[in-house]
Motif scaffolding. Structure first.
Motif, PDB file in Angstrom:
ATOM      1  N   ARG A   1      27.185  69.819  34.182  1.00 35.10           N
ATOM      2  CA  ARG A   1      26.469  71.073  33.925  1.00 35.10           C
ATOM      3  C   ARG A   1      25.151  70.904  33.168  1.00 35.10           C
ATOM      4  O   ARG A   1      24.138  71.478  33.574  1.00 35.10           O
ATOM      5  N   PRO A   2      25.075  70.109  32.077  1.00 35.35           N
ATOM      6  CA  PRO A   2      23.792  69.990  31.363  1.00 35.35           C
ATOM      7  C   PRO A   2      22.665  69.411  32.224  1.00 35.35           C
ATOM      8  O   PRO A   2      21.528  69.870  32.159  1.00 35.35           O
ATOM      9  N   THR A   3      22.989  68.424  33.029  1.00 32.00           N
ATOM     10  CA  THR A   3      21.971  67.817  33.893  1.00 32.00           C
ATOM     11  C   THR A   3      21.470  68.805  34.930  1.00 32.00           C
ATOM     12  O   THR A   3      20.260  68.929  35.152  1.00 32.00           O
ATOM     13  N   VAL A   4      22.390  69.513  35.554  1.00 30.59           N
ATOM     14  CA  VAL A   4      22.020  70.493  36.579  1.00 30.59           C
ATOM     15  C   VAL A   4      21.204  71.617  35.941  1.00 30.59           C
ATOM     16  O   VAL A   4      20.164  72.029  36.480  1.00 30.59           O
ATOM     17  N   GLN A   5      21.645  72.082  34.794  1.00 27.10           N
ATOM     18  CA  GLN A   5      20.935  73.156  34.098  1.00 27.10           C
ATOM     19  C   GLN A   5      19.515  72.722  33.721  1.00 27.10           C
ATOM     20  O   GLN A   5      18.567  73.493  33.849  1.00 27.10           O
TER      21      GLN A   5
ATOM     22  N   TYR B   1      25.585  79.423  40.124  1.00 21.06           N
ATOM     23  CA  TYR B   1      26.001  78.111  40.613  1.00 21.06           C
ATOM     24  C   TYR B   1      26.233  77.150  39.448  1.00 21.06           C
ATOM     25  O   TYR B   1      27.223  76.420  39.436  1.00 21.06           O
ATOM     26  N   VAL B   2      25.340  77.161  38.464  1.00 23.55           N
ATOM     27  CA  VAL B   2      25.469  76.254  37.313  1.00 23.55           C
ATOM     28  C   VAL B   2      26.793  76.495  36.597  1.00 23.55           C
ATOM     29  O   VAL B   2      27.456  75.549  36.156  1.00 23.55           O
ATOM     30  N   GLN B   3      27.206  77.755  36.505  1.00 23.26           N
ATOM     31  CA  GLN B   3      28.476  78.067  35.842  1.00 23.26           C
ATOM     32  C   GLN B   3      29.675  77.531  36.622  1.00 23.26           C
ATOM     33  O   GLN B   3      30.729  77.292  36.034  1.00 23.26           O
ATOM     34  N   SER B   4      29.517  77.324  37.920  1.00 23.62           N
ATOM     35  CA  SER B   4      30.631  76.816  38.722  1.00 23.62           C
ATOM     36  C   SER B   4      30.695  75.292  38.756  1.00 23.62           C
ATOM     37  O   SER B   4      31.673  74.720  39.232  1.00 23.62           O
TER      38      SER B   4
ATOM     39  N   PRO C   1      15.968  68.014  44.296  1.00 24.97           N
ATOM     40  CA  PRO C   1      17.299  67.508  44.647  1.00 24.97           C
ATOM     41  C   PRO C   1      18.434  68.410  44.175  1.00 24.97           C
ATOM     42  O   PRO C   1      19.466  68.509  44.835  1.00 24.97           O
ATOM     43  N   VAL C   2      18.248  69.097  43.041  1.00 25.16           N
ATOM     44  CA  VAL C   2      19.324  69.946  42.545  1.00 25.16           C
ATOM     45  C   VAL C   2      19.480  71.202  43.416  1.00 25.16           C
ATOM     46  O   VAL C   2      20.551  71.812  43.430  1.00 25.16           O
TER      47      VAL C   2
ATOM     48  N   ILE D   1      23.855  73.974  48.338  1.00 27.76           N
ATOM     49  CA  ILE D   1      23.926  73.994  49.806  1.00 27.76           C
ATOM     50  C   ILE D   1      25.089  73.127  50.274  1.00 27.76           C
ATOM     51  O   ILE D   1      25.876  73.539  51.135  1.00 27.76           O
ATOM     52  N   VAL D   2      25.206  71.940  49.691  1.00 32.87           N
ATOM     53  CA  VAL D   2      26.285  71.021  50.085  1.00 32.87           C
ATOM     54  C   VAL D   2      27.644  71.628  49.750  1.00 32.87           C
ATOM     55  O   VAL D   2      28.575  71.569  50.557  1.00 32.87           O
ATOM     56  N   GLU D   3      27.756  72.232  48.585  1.00 32.74           N
ATOM     57  CA  GLU D   3      29.034  72.849  48.215  1.00 32.74           C
ATOM     58  C   GLU D   3      29.372  74.014  49.134  1.00 32.74           C
ATOM     59  O   GLU D   3      30.525  74.187  49.524  1.00 32.74           O
TER      60      GLU D   3
END
Length: 157
Positions: A68-72, A59-62, A130-131, A136-138
């Protein structure tokens, strides 16, 4: 006319007639049937971690490059707590079940598991829960878009 004792009528033997502040009578009922869940067939802890990490790293790669840095970073917080054994075993199993639901594209199950994680373990996962909602939303948006595309012939212009 003889007064009727309410306790006897309802199958409760009482030494006195119930008053307004007496506790309600205990009703004897059946115990709920045990629910069969996939907890018996869960893989070991390391395998759960590997599969979970694979799903979330994909998912992070997408994710778009700017986010991306924040999600990772959020996922790394979760991974760190998992590897340090700071998460309860049940929470690890719920995260695994969420990852499996996402990989199977089961939006309803993913929402239910995420809700359980946030409600039952909110204080533990406040930094990264939250991440978990993002994939799920996507997935929800993709399934809705696919449903709209399938019905586009039926929709009037």
């Amino acid at each position: 006319m003889r007064p009727i004792k309410l306790g006897v009528v309802f199958g409760i033997v009482a030494a006195h007639e119930p008053g307004w502040n007496d506790p309600p009578p205990k009703l004897v009922g059946k115990k709920p049937a045990p629910t069969t869940d996939a907890t018996d067939s869960l893989p070991d802890r390391e395998e759960m971690f590997r599969q979970t990490q694979t799903v979330f790293d994909d998912y992070v790669q997408s994710v778009e490059e700017a986010r991306r840095p924040t999600v990772q970073k959020r996922f790394q917080l979760m991974y760190q707590q998992w590897t340090d054994k700071k998460l309860p075993e049940v929470l690890e199993q719920l995260i695994y079940k969420l990852a499996i639901a996402l990989s199977k594209q089961d939006v309803k199950r993913a929402n239910a598991v995420h809700r359980t994680i946030v409600c039952d373990y909110g204080s533990i996962c406040v930094m990264w829960a939250p991440v978990l909602r993002h994939p799920i939303v996507e997935l929800q948006q993709r399934t809705e878009d696919a449903a709209n595309d399938e019905n586009s012939i039926l929709q009037p212009i």
